[in-house]
Write a protein that holds these residues in place. Structure first.
Motif, PDB file in Angstrom:
ATOM      1  N   VAL A  32     -11.193   6.772  16.555  1.00 66.25           N
ATOM      2  CA  VAL A  32     -11.514   5.387  16.171  1.00 66.25           C
ATOM      3  C   VAL A  32     -12.993   5.138  16.462  1.00 66.25           C
ATOM      4  O   VAL A  32     -13.510   5.554  17.494  1.00 66.25           O
ATOM      5  N   THR A  33     -13.674   4.460  15.540  1.00 65.30           N
ATOM      6  CA  THR A  33     -15.096   4.153  15.707  1.00 65.30           C
ATOM      7  C   THR A  33     -15.273   2.729  16.237  1.00 65.30           C
ATOM      8  O   THR A  33     -14.353   1.908  16.176  1.00 65.30           O
ATOM      9  N   ARG A  34     -16.474   2.451  16.715  1.00 67.68           N
ATOM     10  CA  ARG A  34     -16.782   1.103  17.198  1.00 67.68           C
ATOM     11  C   ARG A  34     -16.604   0.074  16.075  1.00 67.68           C
ATOM     12  O   ARG A  34     -16.108  -1.027  16.303  1.00 67.68           O
ATOM     13  N   PHE A  35     -17.013   0.433  14.856  1.00 70.36           N
ATOM     14  CA  PHE A  35     -16.853  -0.497  13.737  1.00 70.36           C
ATOM     15  C   PHE A  35     -15.374  -0.772  13.465  1.00 70.36           C
ATOM     16  O   PHE A  35     -14.977  -1.910  13.217  1.00 70.36           O
ATOM     17  N   GLU A  36     -14.537   0.270  13.512  1.00 66.05           N
ATOM     18  CA  GLU A  36     -13.108   0.077  13.277  1.00 66.05           C
ATOM     19  C   GLU A  36     -12.487  -0.819  14.338  1.00 66.05           C
ATOM     20  O   GLU A  36     -11.603  -1.631  14.045  1.00 66.05           O
ATOM     21  N   GLU A  39     -13.556  -4.343  13.547  1.00 67.27           N
ATOM     22  CA  GLU A  39     -12.880  -4.795  12.331  1.00 67.27           C
ATOM     23  C   GLU A  39     -11.427  -5.150  12.612  1.00 67.27           C
ATOM     24  O   GLU A  39     -10.896  -6.134  12.080  1.00 67.27           O
ATOM     25  N   ARG A  40     -10.749  -4.366  13.442  1.00 69.56           N
ATOM     26  CA  ARG A  40      -9.363  -4.701  13.780  1.00 69.56           C
ATOM     27  C   ARG A  40      -9.296  -6.035  14.527  1.00 69.56           C
ATOM     28  O   ARG A  40      -8.404  -6.855  14.284  1.00 69.56           O
ATOM     29  N   GLU A  74     -22.950   1.656  14.025  1.00 71.22           N
ATOM     30  CA  GLU A  74     -21.913   2.151  14.924  1.00 71.22           C
ATOM     31  C   GLU A  74     -22.254   1.862  16.381  1.00 71.22           C
ATOM     32  O   GLU A  74     -21.385   1.790  17.222  1.00 71.22           O
ATOM     33  N   ARG A 160      -6.054   6.331  19.779  1.00 74.24           N
ATOM     34  CA  ARG A 160      -6.090   5.247  18.787  1.00 74.24           C
ATOM     35  C   ARG A 160      -4.936   4.279  19.006  1.00 74.24           C
ATOM     36  O   ARG A 160      -5.096   3.058  18.915  1.00 74.24           O
ATOM     37  N   THR A 164      -5.341   0.367  19.882  1.00 79.40           N
ATOM     38  CA  THR A 164      -4.750  -0.646  19.015  1.00 79.40           C
ATOM     39  C   THR A 164      -3.977  -1.675  19.822  1.00 79.40           C
ATOM     40  O   THR A 164      -4.095  -2.889  19.600  1.00 79.40           O
TER      41      THR A 164
END
Length: 231
Positions: A32-36, A39-40, A74, A160, A164
């Motif tokens: 998982v990236t910082r952007f993801e 975004e979540r 990122e 991940r 989450t």
């Protein structure tokens, strides 16, 4: 992580803790990236907010990201984005979620995921901040189940999944903050809280059989961590 917890020394064997940390970091970034993560948080918060103003007048996030070029970011930028660029899109207020740090840490041989950052709301005209909520979720501090870093090395999806679950906790707090009990806001909400022994071979009590010679240790494949212990 391995550099700060000596409990993994025997497991790492010839692999230096610094290199083990580097390899684990690569695995986490693949998961998982910082952007993801950001975004979540955005999506999960927005979808739970009441369908009323101002949340029904949100500017298309894709247009905002395009103007600010945030799809390309990122790392936390050294300079803040130029939010004045969002004004022509019809925005007068910004809700920003910033992920400052995330990853895994360990204490006493018990590892877990963590994430920290903040959310805030401010006006474009004057940059007056009307809401801010720092967050930090730490599985080790919370006493959550051990997240074996060697299992994560083989299956980064485990990290991940942990991330989450933590982000969903943060989104729930954000939704409460951004849904005041009345138009003047409600009462303050509470802050979010943020080795088995080896098997032995039985033998005669008086004359145990000599131990067979140990086979030579296999070299780890490039970029890989040791295998996790069997269940």
């Amino acid at each position: 992580m391995f550099r700060k917890d000596s409990a993994y020394e025997a497991k790492l064997k010839k692999l230096e803790p610094v290199e083990a940390d580097r390899r684990l970091t690569v695995k986490l970034q693949q998961a998982v990236t910082r952007f993801e993560i950001s975004e979540r948080l955005r999506v999960n918060t927005l979808t739970q907010l009441p369908q009323e103003q101002p949340w029904t007048r949100v500017v298309d996030p894709a247009r905002v990201a395009s103007v600010l070029e945030s799809f390309l970011v990122e790392e936390v930028p050294a300079n803040a984005p130029d939010y004045d660029l969002v004004g022509p899109l019809g925005a007068d207020t910004i809700v920003e979620f910033v992920v400052q740090d995330y990853g895994m840490r360990s204490k006493g041989g018990r590892a877990g995921a963590y994430v920290r950052g903040y959310g805030r709301m401010f006006t474009l005209d004057g940059r007056a901040e009307v809401w801010r909520r720092p967050f930090e979720v730490d599985q080790v501090a919370a006493g959550a189940a051990h997240l074996d870093p060697f299992k994560v090395g083989k299956n980064p999806a485990l990290f991940r999944e942990a991330m989450t679950a933590m982000l969903d906790e943060v989104a729930t707090v954000f939704v409460k903050d951004l849904t005041p009990r009345d138009r003047r806001g409600g009462a303050p909400l509470p802050d979010m809280p943020a080795n088995a022994a080896p098997d032995t071979v039985p033998g005669a009590a008086s004359q145990p059989p000599p131990e067979p010679p140990k086979p030579p240790e296999k070299e780890l494949p490039a970029g890989e961590l040791p295998d996790p212990d069997p269940e």
